[in-house]
Design a protein around this motif. Structure first.
Motif, PDB file in Angstrom:
ATOM      1  N   ARG A 163      50.651 -11.027  95.170  1.00 15.87           N
ATOM      2  CA  ARG A 163      51.106 -11.077  93.934  1.00 15.87           C
ATOM      3  C   ARG A 163      50.397 -10.276  92.884  1.00 15.87           C
ATOM      4  O   ARG A 163      49.148  -9.969  93.099  1.00 15.87           O
ATOM      5  N   LYS A 164      51.004  -9.761  91.800  1.00 13.17           N
ATOM      6  CA  LYS A 164      50.290  -9.307  90.551  1.00 13.17           C
ATOM      7  C   LYS A 164      50.654 -10.107  89.229  1.00 13.17           C
ATOM      8  O   LYS A 164      51.809 -10.436  89.097  1.00 13.17           O
ATOM      9  N   VAL A 165      49.651  -9.989  88.442  1.00 16.15           N
ATOM     10  CA  VAL A 165      49.686 -10.822  87.127  1.00 16.15           C
ATOM     11  C   VAL A 165      49.373  -9.739  86.018  1.00 16.15           C
ATOM     12  O   VAL A 165      48.467  -8.943  86.385  1.00 16.15           O
ATOM     13  N   ILE A 166      50.247  -9.562  85.285  1.00 15.34           N
ATOM     14  CA  ILE A 166      50.222  -8.635  84.049  1.00 15.34           C
ATOM     15  C   ILE A 166      50.031  -9.263  82.663  1.00 15.34           C
ATOM     16  O   ILE A 166      50.998  -9.576  82.184  1.00 15.34           O
ATOM     17  N   PRO A 167      48.699  -9.547  82.184  1.00 18.37           N
ATOM     18  CA  PRO A 167      48.733 -10.165  81.148  1.00 18.37           C
ATOM     19  C   PRO A 167      49.200  -9.240  79.683  1.00 18.37           C
ATOM     20  O   PRO A 167      48.657  -7.882  79.854  1.00 18.37           O
ATOM     21  N   VAL A 168      49.953  -9.628  78.775  1.00 20.92           N
ATOM     22  CA  VAL A 168      50.201  -8.828  77.455  1.00 20.92           C
ATOM     23  C   VAL A 168      49.857  -9.497  76.266  1.00 20.92           C
ATOM     24  O   VAL A 168      50.261 -10.673  76.176  1.00 20.92           O
ATOM     25  N   TYR A 169      49.128  -9.091  75.596  1.00 23.51           N
ATOM     26  CA  TYR A 169      48.526  -9.605  74.212  1.00 23.51           C
ATOM     27  C   TYR A 169      49.218  -9.267  73.045  1.00 23.51           C
ATOM     28  O   TYR A 169      49.311  -8.151  72.615  1.00 23.51           O
ATOM     29  N   TYR A 170      50.284 -10.246  72.768  1.00 24.52           N
ATOM     30  CA  TYR A 170      51.122  -9.633  71.735  1.00 24.52           C
ATOM     31  C   TYR A 170      50.709 -10.242  70.416  1.00 24.52           C
ATOM     32  O   TYR A 170      50.643 -11.340  70.114  1.00 24.52           O
ATOM     33  N   ASP A 171      50.167  -9.214  69.585  1.00 23.15           N
ATOM     34  CA  ASP A 171      49.580  -9.774  68.319  1.00 23.15           C
ATOM     35  C   ASP A 171      48.285 -10.597  68.330  1.00 23.15           C
ATOM     36  O   ASP A 171      48.334 -11.256  67.402  1.00 23.15           O
ATOM     37  N   VAL A 172      47.998 -10.615  69.488  1.00 20.85           N
ATOM     38  CA  VAL A 172      46.437 -11.533  69.528  1.00 20.85           C
ATOM     39  C   VAL A 172      45.375 -10.579  70.314  1.00 20.85           C
ATOM     40  O   VAL A 172      45.746  -9.862  70.934  1.00 20.85           O
ATOM     41  N   GLU A 173      44.258 -11.051  70.045  1.00 21.07           N
ATOM     42  CA  GLU A 173      43.222 -10.358  70.555  1.00 21.07           C
ATOM     43  C   GLU A 173      42.958 -10.968  72.069  1.00 21.07           C
ATOM     44  O   GLU A 173      43.101 -12.227  72.162  1.00 21.07           O
ATOM     45  N   PRO A 174      42.439 -10.269  73.033  1.00 21.29           N
ATOM     46  CA  PRO A 174      42.058 -10.759  74.384  1.00 21.29           C
ATOM     47  C   PRO A 174      40.820 -11.606  74.152  1.00 21.29           C
ATOM     48  O   PRO A 174      39.845 -11.003  74.925  1.00 21.29           O
ATOM     49  N   PHE A 213      47.674  -5.267  78.600  1.00 18.80           N
ATOM     50  CA  PHE A 213      48.177  -4.524  77.689  1.00 18.80           C
ATOM     51  C   PHE A 213      47.981  -5.269  76.294  1.00 18.80           C
ATOM     52  O   PHE A 213      48.035  -6.415  76.112  1.00 18.80           O
ATOM     53  N   ARG A 214      47.732  -4.412  75.324  1.00 12.95           N
ATOM     54  CA  ARG A 214      47.844  -5.140  74.015  1.00 12.95           C
ATOM     55  C   ARG A 214      49.013  -4.482  73.317  1.00 12.95           C
ATOM     56  O   ARG A 214      49.693  -3.308  73.640  1.00 12.95           O
ATOM     57  N   TYR A 215      49.660  -5.139  72.513  1.00 15.53           N
ATOM     58  CA  TYR A 215      50.908  -5.001  71.973  1.00 15.53           C
ATOM     59  C   TYR A 215      50.771  -5.405  70.649  1.00 15.53           C
ATOM     60  O   TYR A 215      50.880  -6.625  70.150  1.00 15.53           O
ATOM     61  N   ASN A 216      50.877  -4.623  69.563  1.00 22.35           N
ATOM     62  CA  ASN A 216      50.977  -4.693  68.250  1.00 22.35           C
ATOM     63  C   ASN A 216      52.140  -4.450  67.505  1.00 22.35           C
ATOM     64  O   ASN A 216      52.761  -3.210  67.395  1.00 22.35           O
ATOM     65  N   SER A 217      53.005  -5.536  67.254  1.00 19.48           N
ATOM     66  CA  SER A 217      54.316  -5.311  66.580  1.00 19.48           C
ATOM     67  C   SER A 217      54.327  -4.474  65.344  1.00 19.48           C
ATOM     68  O   SER A 217      55.480  -4.123  65.220  1.00 19.48           O
ATOM     69  N   GLU A 218      53.332  -4.510  64.694  1.00 17.60           N
ATOM     70  CA  GLU A 218      53.351  -3.666  63.539  1.00 17.60           C
ATOM     71  C   GLU A 218      53.276  -1.949  63.762  1.00 17.60           C
ATOM     72  O   GLU A 218      53.775  -1.264  62.902  1.00 17.60           O
ATOM     73  N   THR A 219      52.762  -1.810  64.878  1.00 11.90           N
ATOM     74  CA  THR A 219      52.508  -0.261  65.102  1.00 11.90           C
ATOM     75  C   THR A 219      52.994   0.375  66.529  1.00 11.90           C
ATOM     76  O   THR A 219      53.281   1.440  66.593  1.00 11.90           O
ATOM     77  N   ALA A 220      53.409  -0.607  67.344  1.00 12.52           N
ATOM     78  CA  ALA A 220      54.207  -0.321  68.579  1.00 12.52           C
ATOM     79  C   ALA A 220      55.588   0.320  68.483  1.00 12.52           C
ATOM     80  O   ALA A 220      56.367  -0.247  67.775  1.00 12.52           O
ATOM     81  N   PHE A 221      55.800   1.211  69.075  1.00  9.95           N
ATOM     82  CA  PHE A 221      57.330   1.628  69.420  1.00  9.95           C
ATOM     83  C   PHE A 221      57.801   1.069  70.446  1.00  9.95           C
ATOM     84  O   PHE A 221      57.271   1.061  71.572  1.00  9.95           O
ATOM     85  N   ALA A 222      58.497  -0.009  70.398  1.00 12.66           N
ATOM     86  CA  ALA A 222      59.080  -1.198  71.458  1.00 12.66           C
ATOM     87  C   ALA A 222      59.269  -0.489  72.611  1.00 12.66           C
ATOM     88  O   ALA A 222      58.807  -0.817  73.742  1.00 12.66           O
ATOM     89  N   TRP A 223      60.496   0.216  72.833  1.00  7.83           N
ATOM     90  CA  TRP A 223      60.772   0.643  74.188  1.00  7.83           C
ATOM     91  C   TRP A 223      59.564   1.811  74.921  1.00  7.83           C
ATOM     92  O   TRP A 223      59.150   1.348  76.112  1.00  7.83           O
ATOM     93  N   GLU A 224      58.909   2.449  74.206  1.00  8.32           N
ATOM     94  CA  GLU A 224      57.886   3.382  74.769  1.00  8.32           C
ATOM     95  C   GLU A 224      56.607   2.379  75.173  1.00  8.32           C
ATOM     96  O   GLU A 224      56.000   2.528  76.130  1.00  8.32           O
ATOM     97  N   GLU A 225      56.220   1.305  74.369  1.00  4.75           N
ATOM     98  CA  GLU A 225      55.084   0.483  74.757  1.00  4.75           C
ATOM     99  C   GLU A 225      55.427  -0.222  75.830  1.00  4.75           C
ATOM    100  O   GLU A 225      54.628  -0.445  76.805  1.00  4.75           O
ATOM    101  N   LEU A 226      56.811  -0.891  75.862  1.00  3.62           N
ATOM    102  CA  LEU A 226      57.050  -1.897  77.098  1.00  3.62           C
ATOM    103  C   LEU A 226      57.302  -1.042  78.299  1.00  3.62           C
ATOM    104  O   LEU A 226      57.234  -1.476  79.282  1.00  3.62           O
ATOM    105  N   GLN A 227      57.592   0.354  78.246  1.00  2.00           N
ATOM    106  CA  GLN A 227      57.853   1.016  79.607  1.00  2.00           C
ATOM    107  C   GLN A 227      56.696   1.174  80.134  1.00  2.00           C
ATOM    108  O   GLN A 227      56.599   1.128  81.583  1.00  2.00           O
ATOM    109  N   HIS A 228      55.306   1.123  79.711  1.00  2.00           N
ATOM    110  CA  HIS A 228      54.074   0.994  80.156  1.00  2.00           C
ATOM    111  C   HIS A 228      54.033  -0.230  81.167  1.00  2.00           C
ATOM    112  O   HIS A 228      53.518  -0.302  82.282  1.00  2.00           O
ATOM    113  N   ILE A 229      54.409  -1.287  80.559  1.00  2.00           N
ATOM    114  CA  ILE A 229      54.475  -2.635  81.098  1.00  2.00           C
ATOM    115  C   ILE A 229      55.298  -2.435  82.387  1.00  2.00           C
ATOM    116  O   ILE A 229      54.944  -3.090  83.565  1.00  2.00           O
TER     117      ILE A 229
END
Length: 255
Positions: free
Chosen positions: A108-119, A155-171
């Motif tokens: 199994r694989k776990v992928i954490p995504v930190y959406y506007d929060v610090e890890p 993955f870190r995701y900053n909603s103020e700076t991220a280009f949504a599709w491009e950033e989510l494509q990495h995930i």
């Protein structure tokens, strides 16, 4: 190939991410033939608790989107606890498999995504209000699960700076790579759509689409997602300006 009702489980706090990253991730994965479980898409009359537990148990990839209000939800914390318990069990089974030469179990694989929060534990630990609604044993289990989650590459995701599709494509690619490598989904079209979606056709033809938008308001969200969806269907897009190609915010293990 292995079959399952749900291949990916998206653990998220609805009020923070249901109408943005969780929804878009589910759509992107679905477009690649990867089925996802998200609680807001359950059929009416479904027994919620058992449905969620069954989906976590059967899914091969667990996407955990940690957001600002994630740690206020006992539901989310219980989901993380179950996900990390599966990871712990898988680790034990793999050790026994090597020692006893048993058939390999499906990882199994776990992928954490930190959406506007610090890890960091300070940002994701249960809030005081959540603590009041839980037992000491539950709190200990949640903290243990979160500590394990923080040790996994995410993955870190900053909603103020991220280009949504491009950033989510990495995930999406991270999940897809894992599933392809274990023959869960086919390799065909695996790399389709990986190139930057920000390339502009300077000499558009009649098959192209021009997206008229206010850069400040929509470039990083609606336009990014529209461009990604259209491009995934082979449709060229033209915009006024093109930002630099997005780079992944993949992060290594958090100490």
């Amino acid at each position: 190939m292995m079959s399952s009702d749900h291949i990916v489980f998206i653990c998220h706090r609805g009020c923070d991410t249901k109408q943005n990253v969780a929804s878009v991730l589910q759509g992107m994965l679905h477009s690649k033939g990867i089925t996802c479980f998200v609680d807001y898409r359950m059929d009416e009359g479904t027994e919620v608790n058992s449905a969620i537990q069954d989906a976590i148990e059967s899914s091969l990839v667990h996407l955990v989107i940690l957001s600002k209000k994630f740690n206020t939800s006992t539901w989310c914390l219980k989901e993380v606890q179950q996900i990390m318990k599966i990871q712990e069990t898988m680790s034990t089974q793999e050790t026994m498999t090597r020692a006893c030469k048993r058939p390999k179990v499906m990882p199994r694989k776990v992928i954490p995504v930190y959406y506007d929060v610090e890890p960091s534990m300070d940002k994701v630990k249960p809030t005081a209000e959540t603590v009041k609604r839980s037992t000491e044993e539950e709190r200990e289990d949640w903290v243990k699960a979160l500590e394990g989650l923080l040790k996994i590459d995410g993955f870190r995701y900053n909603s103020e700076t991220a280009f949504a599709w491009e950033e989510l494509q990495h995930i999406v690619s991270e999940a897809e790579d894992f599933l392809v490598s274990h023959n869960v989904v086919p390799y065909e079209n695996h790399h389709f759509g990986r190139q930057s979606t920000w390339r502009i056709n300077m000499h558009p033809n009649y098959e192209s689409i021009f997206i008229c938008h206010n850069k400040k308001d929509t470039q990083r969200n609606v336009v990014s997602i529209l461009r990604g969806i259209l491009r995934s269907r082979g449709i060229k897009c033209v915009v006024e300006r093109s930002p630099r190609d997005s780079t992944s915010n993949k992060m290594k293990n958090v100490p």
